[in-house]
Motif scaffolding. Structure first.
Motif, mmCIF file in Angstrom:
data_model
loop_
_atom_site.group_PDB
_atom_site.id
_atom_site.type_symbol
_atom_site.label_atom_id
_atom_site.label_comp_id
_atom_site.label_asym_id
_atom_site.label_seq_id
_atom_site.Cartn_x
_atom_site.Cartn_y
_atom_site.Cartn_z
ATOM 1 N N SER A 169 0.896 -1.196 -0.075
ATOM 2 C CA SER A 169 0.039 -0.127 -0.067
ATOM 3 C C SER A 169 0.936 1.133 0.111
ATOM 4 O O SER A 169 0.424 2.126 -0.477
ATOM 5 C CB SER A 169 -0.832 -0.056 1.252
ATOM 6 O OG SER A 169 -1.682 -0.975 1.264
ATOM 7 N N ALA A 170 2.078 1.295 0.453
ATOM 8 C CA ALA A 170 2.792 2.451 0.698
ATOM 9 C C ALA A 170 3.406 2.950 -0.641
ATOM 10 O O ALA A 170 3.802 3.932 -0.811
ATOM 11 C CB ALA A 170 4.187 2.338 1.617
ATOM 12 N N THR A 174 -4.388 1.540 -1.847
ATOM 13 C CA THR A 174 -4.936 0.874 -0.813
ATOM 14 C C THR A 174 -5.397 -0.458 -1.268
ATOM 15 O O THR A 174 -5.560 -1.399 0.032
ATOM 16 C CB THR A 174 -6.398 1.504 -0.614
ATOM 17 O OG1 THR A 174 -7.134 1.650 -1.783
ATOM 18 C CG2 THR A 174 -5.947 3.236 -0.660
ATOM 19 N N SER A 599 0.327 5.421 4.669
ATOM 20 C CA SER A 599 0.698 4.155 4.617
ATOM 21 C C SER A 599 2.176 4.133 4.624
ATOM 22 O O SER A 599 2.731 4.187 3.345
ATOM 23 C CB SER A 599 0.178 3.152 3.494
ATOM 24 O OG SER A 599 -1.493 3.262 3.409
ATOM 25 N N LYS A 601 6.250 2.181 5.032
ATOM 26 C CA LYS A 601 6.766 1.017 4.829
ATOM 27 C C LYS A 601 8.266 1.108 5.132
ATOM 28 O O LYS A 601 8.843 1.920 4.560
ATOM 29 C CB LYS A 601 6.333 0.155 3.782
ATOM 30 C CG LYS A 601 6.580 -1.131 3.711
ATOM 31 C CD LYS A 601 6.198 -1.717 2.402
ATOM 32 C CE LYS A 601 6.384 -3.336 2.446
ATOM 33 N NZ LYS A 601 5.600 -4.052 3.263
ATOM 34 N N LYS A 620 2.167 -0.280 7.354
ATOM 35 C CA LYS A 620 0.871 -0.241 7.492
ATOM 36 C C LYS A 620 0.266 0.025 6.204
ATOM 37 O O LYS A 620 0.811 0.753 5.298
ATOM 38 C CB LYS A 620 0.684 1.110 8.487
ATOM 39 C CG LYS A 620 1.006 0.857 9.876
ATOM 40 C CD LYS A 620 0.995 2.149 10.784
ATOM 41 C CE LYS A 620 -0.499 2.394 10.925
ATOM 42 N NZ LYS A 620 -0.527 3.489 11.914
ATOM 43 N N GLY A 621 -0.966 -0.209 6.440
ATOM 44 C CA GLY A 621 -1.939 0.044 5.105
ATOM 45 C C GLY A 621 -3.530 0.249 5.358
ATOM 46 O O GLY A 621 -3.782 0.216 6.252
ATOM 47 N N SER A 676 -8.016 -0.858 8.162
ATOM 48 C CA SER A 676 -6.777 -0.618 8.482
ATOM 49 C C SER A 676 -5.948 -1.993 8.230
ATOM 50 O O SER A 676 -6.396 -2.954 8.726
ATOM 51 C CB SER A 676 -6.412 0.047 9.864
ATOM 52 O OG SER A 676 -6.887 1.208 9.869
#
Length: 917
Positions: A169-170, A174, A599, A601, A620-621, A676
């Motif tokens: 996602s980064a 998404t 997001s 990473k 995270k995403g 999330s």
């Protein structure tokens, strides 16, 4: 002339310290880039080109990265004998539970014709599919799954596929939580190439024919331009259950009679409770015995076999007939596919070029189901055996009216035509300016879906009139007038139209900022703005609710919705030392009416020596709700056969009385929030010698605020918590169950990816190679709501599917001069079956079952006649392995699970390729 052992390696020169990482990135790949690799090895003085690999936006000479990427090359695709992107993805061990043609076999339902990828088994909507690094429009029909239809990928034009097995996602957005699949097409083809392909099955049906023509002209460096086009056409024949002996060997009527149908020909009669009691009291006999059930058939025990059977343990019960739709339905649909990909590039200067891509595709699939089910009504006096029973004297809603459950054989089998068309136009410019490698483009993508009822669906009002007045005979052949009526009321109408459009502008640029101890510090920045639009239009005939077996849901309507999305991202690639490399990236997405999120990473790779690399990443995403999640009209449906605990408590838990297929209403939700996610991966790559390498990676994904519906089985199993979702009538009986999209609970998935690659071992008998790609899943579970226990579908079929604990693909290659051969195996582990189907006739539950492991072996042989002509022949499923028995009740197909098995059996194929360059 034999190629050196480096044919299984990446063609670009790399340092000894990064070779292990580079090999891991190419684990599972065959040697589609070999010619370029050999040329690079022979001419080290040539400029080393910079490349971009999925998972990073930074162009660089060495393609090492902390992220696990599997690459499937063109040669591997050819060796497997597959002709579609969907067939290819079925061989990726990390792809679990994607939508397939087999699972689409039904007589209605969402998103028929949609073939999708599903990395890690966490949902089609969480796997991002790209074409040449850019998005495509998603499959347009509204439904629970959002993604690109693999039917619209021009398979014949694929040069290689890069599968990023890590949340991205980064970098990409998404919907890349589960991973990214990047289909990369040819970029600068020159010459003429023609390919013909034919496949036939041992028992008949599901044969395939395909032809591909590739044309290209112009050498970019010499002529300043290159233009090429690839045209691929193919057709597949339908496959009927009557053509496969394994269907009868599954013994479905004996094992799963309660999953068959009570709509028969001659028709079953469904009595009211008062009618049944009256016939019992007056001594009415059927087959020489008093009736015991509400469902009877005057023809028992004959029942007009082979389709209509007398199965006392079946859904018809002891007093009626059961229809075995698995004796005459479709296992594999007839389809045609046409794909055209064209690309042109022209040099605008020494460091600048403009390009354009056109991708057009059409996939037309014909679904054939059993003949129509009809609930009809007739005056009891028109049935000779009941004419003098006095049923009109009872206190019923309509005294003397008999309900019929009939099969409309004279109208033919229900047939639908699903057409999915895709258009994608990309124009852009790329080059180098002020030390920056840049690429900017405009992407216009469209997917349209047309769902047409073509035969077997008839106008309900005239059908009911014909049954009531006797022109249509429920118990035998109709009169000529009745047959003429059925022919005149056949529906041929595009009942649903859907269109999805995506327009996007994107820009990215990368460069080296400075020199570090291990190489250049690379940076990339980029931005994207896009507009997504979906349109859904049911036909006026559908909305009139006058098509038998194709109902219009209450509240159904045409919809048109759109939203805008903007995003920016950045990435750093830092070789701190010759041993340590770091990757840092972040992306901010903002969705109109939904909101935005960051997001980030981070990834690290440590290479202490040429034989070992250790890598890890964390990020995270988030996944924004799809347009369908937000705006889809209400959909009416049915549950599987499930008990109602409230009713069961009043009848001593007798499932024969308190279990049924309950009505459902499925709602979208404009107030949904994004999901999330958190991802983590860690692994190592080893290369003990020049002939082999291996990698092992651990991965874990957790999603929260999960966008989902609560399973109907979970709702009825926990009425204390979810009883408000069960709507009841004034008598306390279930009216319908509300299935509502909400942000609920969480999902966990974790496992291990194993790759082993043996390459180019020279012996006196030829050169050998082998590859293993396997996925061992440690956890796959969903928490329905915060505080609830996690429910696992790992190694167990739950609600609508299973995630097998172990899946792998293995291939072994041999080459001697112009002759080469490949032997491959795909494997899925055994698992616990659904084991929950209920027989509402006697209240029994299906016998527990464990589904056996599923293993298929393929083999192919190729011969290079000369530099222009190549011949290939092969056998798929060489041991004629049939799908293992399953008692699952989720899919229209009974007796096996159609999501991962192949009913075609052993099949032989041959292809001829002629290239002139």
């Amino acid at each position: 002339m034999r190629k050196p052992y480096r044919q299984y390696c990446h063609p670009l020169p790399v340092s000894r310290l990064t070779r292990a990482v580079r090999l891991a990135l190419h684990a599972g790949a065959a040697a589609g880039l070999l010619a370029h690799g050999a040329a690079s090895a022979q001419m080290p003085e040539a400029p080393m080109p910079k490349v971009e690999i999925t998972g990073s936006a930074i162009k660089r000479i060495e393609t090492d990265t902390p992220l696990p990427v599997q690459i499937v090359t063109r040669e591997e695709i050819e060796k497997a004998g597959v002709t579609t992107a969907a067939e290819l993805m079925a061989r990726i061990s990390s792809n679990v539970g994607g939508l397939t043609d087999g699972a689409s076999i039904n007589v209605g339902g969402d998103q028929r014709g949609f073939n999708s990828a599903n990395l890690r088994g966490i949902g089609t909507s969480s796997t991002l599919v790209l074409l040449n690094g850019r998005r495509m429009a998603n499959f347009a029909s509204p439904g629970d799954d959002t993604g690109v239809d693999l039917n619209n990928i021009p398979a014949a034009a694929i040069q290689r596929v890069e599968v990023l097995l890590d949340g991205a996602s980064a970098l990409y957005g998404t919907d890349a939580v589960g991973g990214v699949i990047n289909f990369i097409t040819r970029k600068d083809f020159r010459g003429v190439e023609a390919n013909a392909y034919a496949l036939g099955t041992r028992e008949g049906g599901a044969g395939k024919r395909a032809a591909t023509l590739s044309l290209g002209t112009g050498e970019l460096e010499k002529d300043g331009y290159n233009v090429f086009a690839v045209l691929d056409v193919q057709g597949t024949e339908r496959l009927n259950t009557s053509q496969r002996k394994f269907v009868s060997e599954l013994r479905i009527p004996q094992r799963l009679g309660h999953l068959l149908s009570s709509f028969t020909s001659p028709a079953n009669i469904r009595l009211t409770p008062a009618q049944r009691d009256h016939l019992q009291e007056t001594g009415f006999l059927l087959n020489g015995r008093p009736i015991t059930n509400r469902q009877i058939n005057l023809s028992i025990p004959a029942c007009a076999p082979p389709a209509n059977l007398y199965l006392p343990d079946g859904t018809g019960g002891v007093d009626a007939c059961t229809y075995d739709y698995m004796g005459d339905t479709e296992l594999y649909p007839k389809s045609t596919k046409q794909n055209l990909l064209s690309r042109g590039v022209i040099k605008l200067g020494a460091d600048t070029q403009a390009y354009a891509e056109v991708a057009l595709s059409r996939s037309r699939t014909n679904y054939v189901g059993s003949s129509a089910r009809v609930i009809g009504y007739i005056d009891y006096r028109k049935i000779a055996a009941l004419a003098n029973t006095g049923l009109d004297q009872l206190d019923d809603d309509t005294p003397g009216e008999i309900q019929l459950r009939m099969r409309l054989n004279e109208a033919g089998m229900r047939t639908s035509e699903l057409t999915s068309e895709s258009q994608r136009y990309v124009v852009g410019v790329s080059g180098v300016a002020a030390g920056w490698d840049y690429d900017a483009g405009y992407n216009h993508s469209v997917n349209t879906v047309k769902d047409r009822d073509t035969h077997g669906y008839v106008l309900r009002d005239q059908l009911m009139a014909g049954i009531a007045d006797g022109r249509i005979n429920p118990f035998g052949p109709s009169s000529a007038e009745g047959v003429a009526l059925l022919n005149s009321i056949q529906v041929n109408d595009v009942v649903r139209r859907a269109r999805g459009t995506m327009d996007s502008l994107d820009f990215k640029a990368s460069r080296s900022l400075m020199t570090m101890a291990g190489g250049d510090l690379g940076v990339a920045v980029g931005a994207e703005a896009r507009r997504e639009r979906t349109d859904f239009r049911p036909s006026a005939l559908l909305m009139s609710d006058n098509i038998n077996n194709d109902d219009a849901p209450e509240g159904g309507r045409a919809t048109s919705d759109q939203r805008k999305v903007v995003a920016v991202f950045g990435e750093l690639l830092a070789p701190f030392t010759r041993e340590w490399q770091g990757q840092l990236s972040a992306r901010y997405d903002r969705y109109q009416q939904v909101g935005g999120a960051l997001s980030p990473k981070i990834g690290m790779a440590y290479t202490p020596n040429k034989a070992l690399t250790v890598r890890a990443s964390a990020g995270k995403g988030f996944r924004a709700p799809s347009m369908s999640d937000l705006y889809r009209p209400t959909v009416y449906g049915l549950t599987a056969i499930l008990p109602d605990p409230v009713y069961c408590a009043t009848v001593e838990n007798n499932y024969a009385d308190c279990a049924d297929a309950w009505d459902t209403r499925r709602y979208s939700n404009v107030n949904l929030k994004p999901e999330s996610s958190r991802q983590f991966s860690a692994g190592l790559v080893v290369e003990p010698g020049k002939h082999w390498n291996a990698s092992l990676d651990y991965w874990k994904i957790k999603r929260t605020d999960l966008i989902s519906e609560i399973g109907d089985d979970i709702i009825l199993g926990n009425l204390g918590k979810y009883g408000n979702l069960v709507h009841r009538d004034e008598d306390g009986d279930i009216d319908y169950i509300e299935l509502h999209k909400e942000n609920r609970g969480a999902q966990l998935a974790s496992g291990l990816d194993l790759v082993v690659n043996l390459r180019s071992v020279n012996t006196g008998m030829g050169r050998f190679g082998a590859r293993l790609n396997g996925t061992y899943v440690l956890d796959s579970s969903i928490q329905t709501s915060p505080g609830d226990a996690y429910i696992s579908n790992l190694g167990k079929f739950v609600t609508d599917g299973v995630v097998q604990r172990w899946r792998h693909t293995v291939s072994m290659d041999w080459e001697q001069g112009p002759l080469s051969a490949t032997l491959s195996n795909t494997f899925s582990a055994s698992y616990d079956d659904q084991n929950s189907a209920i027989n509402i006739d006697d209240g029994s539950v299906v016998a527990p079952n464990r589904v056996k492991a599923y293993s298929l072996w393929d083999m192919s042989l190729s011969y290079g006649w000369n530099k222009n002509l190549k011949l290939r022949a092969g056998v798929q499923n060489m041991f004629d392995k049939a799908p293992p028995y399953s008692n699952q009740a989720n899919f229209f197909i009974s007796g096996y699970d159609p999501t991962y098995t192949d009913p075609r059996g052993r099949r032989l194929y041959a292809s001829v390729n002629y290239a002139f360059r």
